[in-house]
Design a protein around this motif. Structure first.
Motif, PDB file in Angstrom:
ATOM      1  N   ARG A  91       0.872  -1.172   0.000  1.00 50.12           N
ATOM      2  CA  ARG A  91       0.000   0.000   0.000  1.00 50.12           C
ATOM      3  C   ARG A  91       0.907   1.220   0.000  1.00 50.12           C
ATOM      4  O   ARG A  91       1.737   1.375   0.900  1.00 50.12           O
ATOM      5  N   ARG A 136      -0.094  -8.100  -4.515  1.00 50.25           N
ATOM      6  CA  ARG A 136      -1.121  -7.087  -4.743  1.00 50.25           C
ATOM      7  C   ARG A 136      -0.548  -5.705  -4.445  1.00 50.25           C
ATOM      8  O   ARG A 136       0.255  -5.547  -3.517  1.00 50.25           O
ATOM      9  N   HIS A 160      -1.632  -1.474  -4.153  1.00 52.43           N
ATOM     10  CA  HIS A 160      -2.628  -0.399  -4.099  1.00 52.43           C
ATOM     11  C   HIS A 160      -1.857   0.911  -3.968  1.00 52.43           C
ATOM     12  O   HIS A 160      -1.245   1.186  -2.933  1.00 52.43           O
ATOM     13  N   SER A 173      -1.944   0.720 -14.663  1.00 55.64           N
ATOM     14  CA  SER A 173      -3.230   0.778 -13.967  1.00 55.64           C
ATOM     15  C   SER A 173      -4.192  -0.295 -14.452  1.00 55.64           C
ATOM     16  O   SER A 173      -5.215  -0.555 -13.811  1.00 55.64           O
ATOM     17  N   LYS A 185      -3.988  -1.595  -8.236  1.00 54.11           N
ATOM     18  CA  LYS A 185      -5.087  -0.642  -8.069  1.00 54.11           C
ATOM     19  C   LYS A 185      -4.474   0.740  -7.924  1.00 54.11           C
ATOM     20  O   LYS A 185      -3.642   0.971  -7.045  1.00 54.11           O
ATOM     21  N   ALA A 206      -7.305   6.405   0.733  1.00 55.61           N
ATOM     22  CA  ALA A 206      -7.702   5.564  -0.394  1.00 55.61           C
ATOM     23  C   ALA A 206      -9.211   5.555  -0.625  1.00 55.61           C
ATOM     24  O   ALA A 206      -9.660   5.128  -1.698  1.00 55.61           O
ATOM     25  N   TYR A 234     -10.572   6.246  -9.534  1.00 56.58           N
ATOM     26  CA  TYR A 234      -9.989   4.951  -9.858  1.00 56.58           C
ATOM     27  C   TYR A 234     -10.391   4.579 -11.284  1.00 56.58           C
ATOM     28  O   TYR A 234     -11.305   5.171 -11.874  1.00 56.58           O
TER      29      TYR A 234
END
Length: 307
Positions: free
Chosen positions: A131, A185, A187, A216, A222, A276, A283
């Motif tokens: 993150r 993952r 973000h 993206s 994300k 976020a 997004y």
């Protein structure tokens, strides 16, 4: 009545009141207090200990009051002079923890820019969930080689380290291979200012924006962008990286902070969740529209080849 932040899984994150998180200064002060305790137990004044160690008295004062970080040699000398050698190992462990928390750039970059990138590669390999919040520049994992070079050249001017920029760029680009691993993952949350700050030539920024659009669209990436017109729930005071639930990394002008205490990582986790999910964040297609608008801005700086 102030509401909490609504998370994607339906949970509501409550607004948190003032929270004291132990800082690097706290850790340095605790180490200094322990050194003072050893001196007092040895029935030595600060001036007497300084004389024994052939140090200026001010050094003893700074170490005890947490205004200076001792070296491992300082700790060994201190415990020897206070007849407390048995305490040296525990104090050295505390020092190592402190040095991990607060890694000065001057010391980290002494051998060049590439070794630090190699260290990050090893750390990233162990991390499954990233993150990242950045209010100023594109995160390293998303940078083009040209943008990375501009960033390293800026660091080189500040710290006088410019002999291995090519190697550092290559290592940073190799790090990005993890973006294509399905078990990981990512973000990322950026401010719109990241797309507009003139930290590199316009043509470099145009290439960088094109890469943001491409990345993206990865299934495990994300990307959120907080536009200029969004009202912040939490001020974007500085950038930070959260690696799983284990570590929060913050870069300042002088050092890299590595925060690993649960209350520290939980605090940054709450802050990231607010940023976020702030009302109005973009997004997907909306984020790519903001990037396209920024690209039009940068294209205006390009020379008109038809003239």
């Amino acid at each position: 009545m102030q509401r909490g932040t609504r998370l994607s899984d339906g949970r509501t994150l409550p607004r948190s009141g003032p929270t004291h998180v132990p800082s690097v200064h706290d850790a340095r002060a605790a180490l200094g207090a322990r050194l003072r305790e050893l001196r007092v137990n040895a029935q030595l004044t600060g001036r007497q200990l300084a004389a024994l160690l052939h140090w200026p008295h001010s050094k003893v004062s700074k170490l005890e009051n947490g205004r200076q970080t001792p070296s491992s040699e300082d700790i060994r000398a201190w415990t020897g002079a206070t007849n407390a050698v048995s305490n040296a190992e525990a104090l050295l462990v505390s020092l190592q923890t402190l040095e991990t928390q607060y890694a000065e750039w001057q010391r980290q970059l002494r051998t060049g820019l590439k070794p630090h990138q190699a260290k990050l590669t090893e750390l990233n390999a162990r991390t499954r969930f990233f993150r990242v919040f950045e209010p100023t520049f594109v995160p390293g994992l998303l940078q083009t080689a040209e943008y990375a070079r501009a960033r390293f050249e800026q660091s080189g001017r500040v710290f006088g380290v410019r002999h291995d920029i090519d190697e550092a760029v290559q290592t940073r680009i190799q790090r990005q291979e993890i973006l294509y691993r399905p078990e990981k993952r990512f973000h990322f949350v950026l401010t719109e200012a990241v797309l507009r700050y003139r930290l590199c030539p316009p043509e470099v920024m145009l290439g960088q924006l094109d890469r943001l659009v491409s990345l993206s669209m990865l299934r495990n990436v994300k990307l959120g962008i907080i536009g200029f017109d969004v009202e912040y729930d939490v001020a974007p005071a500085h950038g930070f990286w959260l690696l799983d639930e284990d570590r929060a990394m913050i870069e300042t002008f002088s050092a890299e902070l590595n925060l690993a205490q649960p209350q520290e990582t939980e605090l940054y986790g709450r802050i990231f969740a607010r940023l976020a999910t702030v009302e109005g964040i973009s997004y997907g297609r909306d984020a790519r529209n903001l990037i396209a608008n920024a690209a039009e801005h940068w294209a205006a700086y390009q020379p008109d080849e038809s003239a």
